[in-house]
Write a protein that holds these residues in place. Sequence first.
Motif, PDB file in Angstrom:
ATOM      1  N   ILE A   1      25.146  15.322 -28.868  1.00 49.62           N
ATOM      2  CA  ILE A   1      26.359  14.650 -29.325  1.00 49.62           C
ATOM      3  C   ILE A   1      26.320  14.590 -30.843  1.00 49.62           C
ATOM      4  N   ALA A   2      27.256  15.285 -31.485  1.00 44.66           N
ATOM      5  CA  ALA A   2      27.321  15.356 -32.950  1.00 44.66           C
ATOM      6  C   ALA A   2      28.411  14.405 -33.433  1.00 44.66           C
ATOM      7  N   VAL A   3      28.016  13.388 -34.182  1.00 44.24           N
ATOM      8  CA  VAL A   3      28.937  12.341 -34.624  1.00 44.24           C
ATOM      9  C   VAL A   3      29.087  12.409 -36.142  1.00 44.24           C
ATOM     10  N   GLY A   4      30.305  12.666 -36.602  1.00 42.70           N
ATOM     11  CA  GLY A   4      30.548  12.707 -38.040  1.00 42.70           C
ATOM     12  C   GLY A   4      29.844  13.848 -38.736  1.00 42.70           C
ATOM     13  N   ILE A   5      29.597  14.938 -38.004  1.00 45.76           N
ATOM     14  CA  ILE A   5      28.931  16.126 -38.552  1.00 45.76           C
ATOM     15  C   ILE A   5      29.971  17.234 -38.652  1.00 45.76           C
ATOM     16  N   SER A   6      30.171  17.761 -39.839  1.00 47.89           N
ATOM     17  CA  SER A   6      31.215  18.778 -40.016  1.00 47.89           C
ATOM     18  C   SER A   6      30.828  20.100 -39.368  1.00 47.89           C
ATOM     19  N   GLY A   7      29.533  20.422 -39.394  1.00 46.08           N
ATOM     20  CA  GLY A   7      29.086  21.649 -38.750  1.00 46.08           C
ATOM     21  C   GLY A   7      28.794  22.775 -39.716  1.00 46.08           C
ATOM     22  N   ALA A   8      28.079  22.473 -40.789  1.00 44.19           N
ATOM     23  CA  ALA A   8      27.637  23.528 -41.709  1.00 44.19           C
ATOM     24  C   ALA A   8      26.791  24.536 -40.942  1.00 44.19           C
ATOM     25  N   ILE A   9      26.840  25.772 -41.399  1.00 45.64           N
ATOM     26  CA  ILE A   9      26.179  26.850 -40.663  1.00 45.64           C
ATOM     27  C   ILE A   9      24.679  26.588 -40.494  1.00 45.64           C
TER      28      ILE A   9
ATOM     29  N   VAL B   1      38.735  14.390 -31.442  1.00 46.00           N
ATOM     30  CA  VAL B   1      39.234  14.212 -32.793  1.00 46.00           C
ATOM     31  C   VAL B   1      39.666  12.756 -32.924  1.00 46.00           C
ATOM     32  N   GLY B   2      38.962  12.020 -33.759  1.00 47.89           N
ATOM     33  CA  GLY B   2      39.284  10.605 -33.905  1.00 47.89           C
ATOM     34  C   GLY B   2      38.301   9.906 -34.812  1.00 47.89           C
ATOM     35  N   ASP B   3      38.539   8.633 -35.014  1.00 49.77           N
ATOM     36  CA  ASP B   3      37.693   7.804 -35.863  1.00 49.77           C
ATOM     37  C   ASP B   3      36.403   7.482 -35.118  1.00 49.77           C
ATOM     38  N   LEU B   4      35.283   7.963 -35.623  1.00 49.14           N
ATOM     39  CA  LEU B   4      34.015   7.769 -34.930  1.00 49.14           C
ATOM     40  C   LEU B   4      33.673   6.294 -34.760  1.00 49.14           C
ATOM     41  N   PHE B   5      34.140   5.454 -35.672  1.00 53.42           N
ATOM     42  CA  PHE B   5      33.826   4.030 -35.594  1.00 53.42           C
ATOM     43  C   PHE B   5      34.554   3.347 -34.432  1.00 53.42           C
ATOM     44  N   SER B   6      35.556   4.024 -33.885  1.00 52.92           N
ATOM     45  CA  SER B   6      36.233   3.527 -32.686  1.00 52.92           C
ATOM     46  C   SER B   6      35.768   4.282 -31.448  1.00 52.92           C
ATOM     47  N   VAL B   7      35.637   5.602 -31.587  1.00 60.87           N
ATOM     48  CA  VAL B   7      35.331   6.448 -30.432  1.00 60.87           C
ATOM     49  C   VAL B   7      33.929   6.190 -29.904  1.00 60.87           C
ATOM     50  N   VAL B   8      32.945   6.122 -30.792  1.00 59.92           N
ATOM     51  CA  VAL B   8      31.555   5.999 -30.333  1.00 59.92           C
ATOM     52  C   VAL B   8      31.297   4.667 -29.632  1.00 59.92           C
TER      53      VAL B   8
ATOM     54  N   GLY C   1      26.075  12.435 -39.020  1.00 63.23           N
ATOM     55  CA  GLY C   1      26.221  13.134 -40.290  1.00 63.23           C
ATOM     56  C   GLY C   1      26.742  12.243 -41.389  1.00 63.23           C
ATOM     57  N   ARG C   2      27.190  12.881 -42.452  1.00 64.12           N
ATOM     58  CA  ARG C   2      27.667  12.180 -43.629  1.00 64.12           C
ATOM     59  C   ARG C   2      28.835  11.249 -43.320  1.00 64.12           C
ATOM     60  N   GLY C   3      29.611  11.575 -42.277  1.00 64.59           N
ATOM     61  CA  GLY C   3      30.773  10.786 -41.917  1.00 64.59           C
ATOM     62  C   GLY C   3      30.471   9.351 -41.553  1.00 64.59           C
ATOM     63  N   LEU C   4      29.206   9.044 -41.263  1.00 62.33           N
ATOM     64  CA  LEU C   4      28.847   7.667 -40.933  1.00 62.33           C
ATOM     65  C   LEU C   4      28.842   6.764 -42.158  1.00 62.33           C
ATOM     66  N   GLY C   5      28.660   7.338 -43.325  1.00 62.23           N
ATOM     67  CA  GLY C   5      28.842   6.580 -44.552  1.00 62.23           C
ATOM     68  C   GLY C   5      27.648   5.842 -45.091  1.00 62.23           C
ATOM     69  N   SER C   6      26.745   5.362 -44.246  1.00 57.22           N
ATOM     70  CA  SER C   6      25.605   4.589 -44.732  1.00 57.22           C
ATOM     71  C   SER C   6      24.535   4.502 -43.652  1.00 57.22           C
TER      72      SER C   6
ATOM     73  N   ILE D   1      32.308  14.700 -32.206  1.00 57.53           N
ATOM     74  CA  ILE D   1      33.231  13.615 -32.523  1.00 57.53           C
ATOM     75  C   ILE D   1      33.450  13.634 -34.032  1.00 57.53           C
ATOM     76  N   ASN D   2      34.691  13.930 -34.438  1.00 60.17           N
ATOM     77  CA  ASN D   2      34.973  14.081 -35.864  1.00 60.17           C
ATOM     78  C   ASN D   2      36.467  13.846 -36.087  1.00 60.17           C
ATOM     79  N   ASN D   3      36.816  13.282 -37.219  1.00 63.61           N
ATOM     80  CA  ASN D   3      38.238  13.014 -37.477  1.00 63.61           C
ATOM     81  C   ASN D   3      38.964  14.204 -38.095  1.00 63.61           C
ATOM     82  N   ASP D   4      38.231  15.286 -38.362  1.00 64.23           N
ATOM     83  CA  ASP D   4      38.837  16.494 -38.930  1.00 64.23           C
ATOM     84  C   ASP D   4      38.968  17.557 -37.847  1.00 64.23           C
ATOM     85  N   PRO D   5      40.178  17.861 -37.389  1.00 63.95           N
ATOM     86  CA  PRO D   5      40.333  18.851 -36.316  1.00 63.95           C
ATOM     87  C   PRO D   5      39.912  20.260 -36.717  1.00 63.95           C
ATOM     88  N   GLU D   6      39.768  20.508 -38.017  1.00 66.60           N
ATOM     89  CA  GLU D   6      39.359  21.838 -38.495  1.00 66.60           C
ATOM     90  C   GLU D   6      37.853  21.924 -38.751  1.00 66.60           C
TER      91      GLU D   6
END
Length: 318
Positions: A257-265, A297-304, A202-207, A280-285
């Motif tokens: 496996i959803a990486v950096g995806i907030s989960g829009a409906i 819950v963690g930094d995807l650039f480390s976890v993945v 998702g957007r959390g990957l940045g580029s 995998i997302n750094n936002d617990p909410e």
Amino acid sequence: MATSLVIAEHDNRIVNPATLHAIGAAKKISADVHVLIAGSNARPSAEMASRIAGVTKILLADAPQLDAGLAEGIAATIATIASRYSHILAAATAFGKNVLPRVAATLDVAQISDITGVVSDDTFERPIYAGNAIATVQSLDAIKVITVRTTAFDPAATQDCAAPIDVIDAAPDCGTSRLVMRELTESHRPELTGAGAIVAGGRGLGSAENYAKVLEPLADTLGAALGASRAAVDAGFVPNDYQVGQTGKIVAPQLYIAVGISGAIQHLAGMNGSKVIVAINNDPEAPIFSVADYGVVGDLFSVVPELTNVLALPPDYL
């Protein structure tokens, strides 16, 4: 007795697996299921379809004007034989969504879209409000035109014996459209809608560079397809055909496996049928955790990368 007609999606050689799911749905409606192969030099597809369990007859419309699979010609051909059938079905892919509305309009009936359940031969279930509610829809039309959500029905199996193939006339070329160019995305990875495992970003990957650097090694390790949220597609990280969601592709793999995806409906509507969901997302909410079987819950650039390294270890090491 009711007879259903399934419109096959194919490339004149191989029948798309999505058609098997549409046939699975048709078998829940009626015992007599016919399949239409409309194409050019498409007998290989017809022979393949004839060995699908539960199919009682193949109709082969073979003509040069059907070579490109344009909706206008296929819909016109379907209209010439529609009166023989109580139900006309296709998978709710880009192909089915292009062809069947034209058929429904020609027959002056209401289309029943994206069904996920068959209650009876005139009553069906379909998701609404991005999958948050299920509507039960009854149709009184003499011919019911239906698209099928493939993830909701088991695919029909194949068998050794073959159904008969009847050659029918194609509708004349209406001349209203022509294929100018087709650009195909080639990949060694599994096709998204048929993959057993999907790694989506998702957007959390940045580029786009981060998407490739972080997700491709994990997908390669798992033999998985790559997917994306709409936000990642809109940001130009990946092409449109990677998009999973209400306005993208509906998937239900064994592992998602959803990486950096907030989960829009809208995204959840396209993948919440997956058997096992890992977020995998750094936002617990993040809403994605509400549907995840496992969450990190963690930094995807480390976890993945760490997950990729662990999965790449030999089994006896683990």
